[in-house]
Scaffold this motif. Sequence first.
Motif, PDB file in Angstrom:
ATOM      1  N   MET A 135      -5.516 -11.417  -6.617  1.00 13.56           N
ATOM      2  CA  MET A 135      -5.728 -10.515  -5.484  1.00 13.56           C
ATOM      3  C   MET A 135      -6.212  -9.139  -5.899  1.00 13.56           C
TER       4      MET A 135
ATOM      5  N   HIS B 145      -9.330  -7.103  -4.817  1.00  7.76           N
ATOM      6  CA  HIS B 145      -9.748  -7.182  -3.419  1.00  7.76           C
ATOM      7  C   HIS B 145      -8.758  -6.431  -2.523  1.00  7.76           C
ATOM      8  N   PRO B 146      -9.242  -5.889  -1.414  1.00  8.47           N
ATOM      9  CA  PRO B 146      -8.350  -5.117  -0.520  1.00  8.47           C
ATOM     10  C   PRO B 146      -7.514  -6.044   0.354  1.00  8.47           C
ATOM     11  N   LEU B 147      -6.466  -6.596  -0.229  1.00  5.30           N
ATOM     12  CA  LEU B 147      -5.695  -7.650   0.424  1.00  5.30           C
ATOM     13  C   LEU B 147      -4.228  -7.253   0.581  1.00  5.30           C
ATOM     14  N   ALA B 148      -3.627  -7.890   1.563  1.00  6.42           N
ATOM     15  CA  ALA B 148      -2.181  -7.771   1.742  1.00  6.42           C
ATOM     16  C   ALA B 148      -1.616  -9.171   1.921  1.00  6.42           C
ATOM     17  N   TYR B 149      -0.508  -9.440   1.244  1.00  6.91           N
ATOM     18  CA  TYR B 149       0.174 -10.730   1.329  1.00  6.91           C
ATOM     19  C   TYR B 149       1.330 -10.573   2.305  1.00  6.91           C
ATOM     20  N   LEU B 150       1.389 -11.430   3.318  1.00  9.41           N
ATOM     21  CA  LEU B 150       2.480 -11.374   4.298  1.00  9.41           C
ATOM     22  C   LEU B 150       3.550 -12.394   3.914  1.00  9.41           C
TER      23      LEU B 150
ATOM     24  N   TRP C 215       4.794  -6.876   3.984  1.00 10.29           N
ATOM     25  CA  TRP C 215       3.475  -6.819   3.350  1.00 10.29           C
ATOM     26  C   TRP C 215       3.561  -6.366   1.897  1.00 10.29           C
TER      27      TRP C 215
ATOM     28  N   PHE D  48       0.878  -5.463  -1.061  1.00  3.86           N
ATOM     29  CA  PHE D  48      -0.547  -5.208  -1.212  1.00  3.86           C
ATOM     30  C   PHE D  48      -1.014  -5.456  -2.639  1.00  3.86           C
TER      31      PHE D  48
ATOM     32  N   GLY E  88      -5.965  -3.156  -2.170  1.00  2.00           N
ATOM     33  CA  GLY E  88      -5.545  -3.133  -0.771  1.00  2.00           C
ATOM     34  C   GLY E  88      -4.745  -1.888  -0.442  1.00  2.00           C
TER      35      GLY E  88
ATOM     36  N   ARG F  72      -6.994   1.147  -0.348  1.00  2.00           N
ATOM     37  CA  ARG F  72      -7.798   1.207   0.885  1.00  2.00           C
ATOM     38  C   ARG F  72      -6.935   1.591   2.081  1.00  2.00           C
ATOM     39  N   LEU F  73      -5.731   1.031   2.138  1.00  4.10           N
ATOM     40  CA  LEU F  73      -4.819   1.381   3.232  1.00  4.10           C
ATOM     41  C   LEU F  73      -4.539   2.887   3.234  1.00  4.10           C
TER      42      LEU F  73
END
Lengths: 368, 360
Positions: free
Chosen positions: B168, B171-176, B190, B192, B196, B199-200
């Motif tokens: 991850m 990449h600008p990702l968040a895992y829920l 979340w 991140f 991610g 970016r947030l």
Amino acid sequence: MPGDVAEWIERGDLFRQQLDRRKAELAPADFEWYPYDSMGGLCLLDPLLTGARRRIDEILGAGPVLDLCCGDGDLSFYLESEGCQVDAVDWPVTNHNFLKGAPALRDALASQVRVSAIDLDSRFTLPRDQYSAAFFFGGLYHLKNPFYVLETLARHVEHCLLSTRIARWTPDHSLNLQPHPLAYLVAADELNADWTNYWVFSEEGLRRLMERAGWEILEWTTAGNQTDSDPVAAEHDERAVCLLRSRPAPRLTRLEGWHEAEGSGWRWTERRFAFEVAGAARGVLLDATLPEFTYARTGPLTLRAWWNKAPLPALRLERAGPFRYAARLNEATQDPARLLFEVDRCVPPDETDRRERGLIVLGGAVSS
Amino acid sequence: MDCQPFAERLRALREQLGTSEFEWYPFDSFGSYRLLEKLPAPECSDIRRLCGAGPVLELCCADGDLSFFLESEGCRVHAVDWPLTNHNYLRGFRRLHQALGSRVELHELDLDGRFELPGDYYTLAFFLGGLYHLKNPFYILEQLAERSYYCVLSTRVARWTPDRTAEMRAHPLAYLAAADEFANDDSNFWVFSETGLRRLLDRSGWKVIDWTTFGDSVTSDPLDPGRDERAYCLLRSKRLSPDARVILLEGWHQVEESAWRWTERKFAVSVHEPGAGLRLRGLVPEGLAPVTLSAAFDGEALPALNLTSPGEFVYAASLPQPVPSVMRLEFELSAAQEPNDRDRRQRGIIVKSENLQMMF
């Protein structure tokens, strides 16, 4: 209203054509109508709904119905023409014509649709407390806080028809998002150069979000690019479409041990007092006061609590005054469950008041 | 500010107080604070200066150790937590508060509900180990960026998905997290990736001044306690002037995406401990020039500036001395763009948050 969704969509298309003609006649000089087909998403309901759920009248229920991100309100007016009571919601700052279109159409159609300007990224209040159904097409990825919006809807809406953009790959197609519960946060200029775009979920991410926000997924399909969709490219656009049913929010009902409400709604309790809790509660808050009157007669008290006979943490009240009791609740083995409180001492009935008096409770709440 | 002596004092106090009614928060609340002083940014070398005149905010305060320490160093502190998610329903905080005779203000706020931060402005906010417990991280970060000039934040980040099939990090990702997935604790949401989280922070109104991570910096994932990685950063609000003494009053529109604002024709700030002068850098939009910008300080006129063409300008003025400790500065343009169909706001000039400064 026709029962099968295919027929309902067909009627919607005819209504849209009439509405387009009406818009052309109105030809407002001071704003532009929303240029896209905001009822186009309805055709996605045909492949989505199966079996008994194809009866759109049963999904819409007795109303009222909520249309979120309504644009010029085309869908709201169609729903009204089909006999629904409708609230249309959008936010002028992000609406194409600053939400001038929907009120103009409402006036022209002599409609009763209520148009409300609500910022869904604020801590908003919906126009009504309960809706039988909501339409939420193409709005979720424009929100900064999708969890809040979905949770709020779940508390007020029984069924929700929702569509939003999803992605199988990152924009550079190096990472497969689909099997993971992930959300991609687009940059301000990354998707259509439109800074109002935020979260694009993987399918697994959207499913998990729905589940955690209080929804059960009844139907699910996707449309668009179903092989290599990504969050940003126009040719890699994939939409999830789903029918959701909200899980009931937990509710408190008073059982024994409560006296009549007084003043602004506060109540004296007896030494033992209880609630019935329906639904999946995960925490309880009780706002109460140990009155000087009681304290003068009892001294410090201990408040004990039981959740379906299992003890919860006790709270020692060393002095008079307001306090809050909080406890986390394990999953109940029965529904409804029983929440019992007890103080170790109280004021017995006397000549001035024939009631047994323990605490004054200002309010209680359970959280899911 | 060395927290070690105070940490020792609290440890002894806990032993003395004892308790059979609840369990003290079991983790080291000063662990993250100690890391702050190891960050290389110059701001981190003098936390006391960052705290300034305060007040200081601590979110997710647990038993309040850090809040009480900051108070002991002379700061005015607002501590925030929510009893249902606090380890001991805030009983630990209250017990220490009473024993210390503390004046730290405790505010019970559900940061995922409808809340209002108690203070109008904060010089510094501590938000350590709380972000991944929130359902709506964007909201709290935006709220903080509107109220706090600086923020020290730490939260769990992940380089890999739990099954280690997807990296991850870039990449600008968040895992829920699922409700039962994270140490069986359903209050986790979340996690991140580094990209991610960055970016947030950017989109919610923060500039990253300093950033480090600690823990598993190779194979971290969102769930495994043995693969726990934390991002630790010092942030500066892009929505407030970095000069913590300047507070926006009336006549300013909401901050726009890249941290600039429209003003109205008249706009004002209040300044705490003003120095010798002020400098305002702004932008005159197309169609407004020529226009005159005048200013007044507590009602006393300052020199006006004629802006004859669109584009950037700098307004600078000396302040008559001596100045009061708190003063009001009012600006007025001779014209503004009036509300129209495209924008219902009256619009004067454009000002970036960092472009309003007081000079010593």
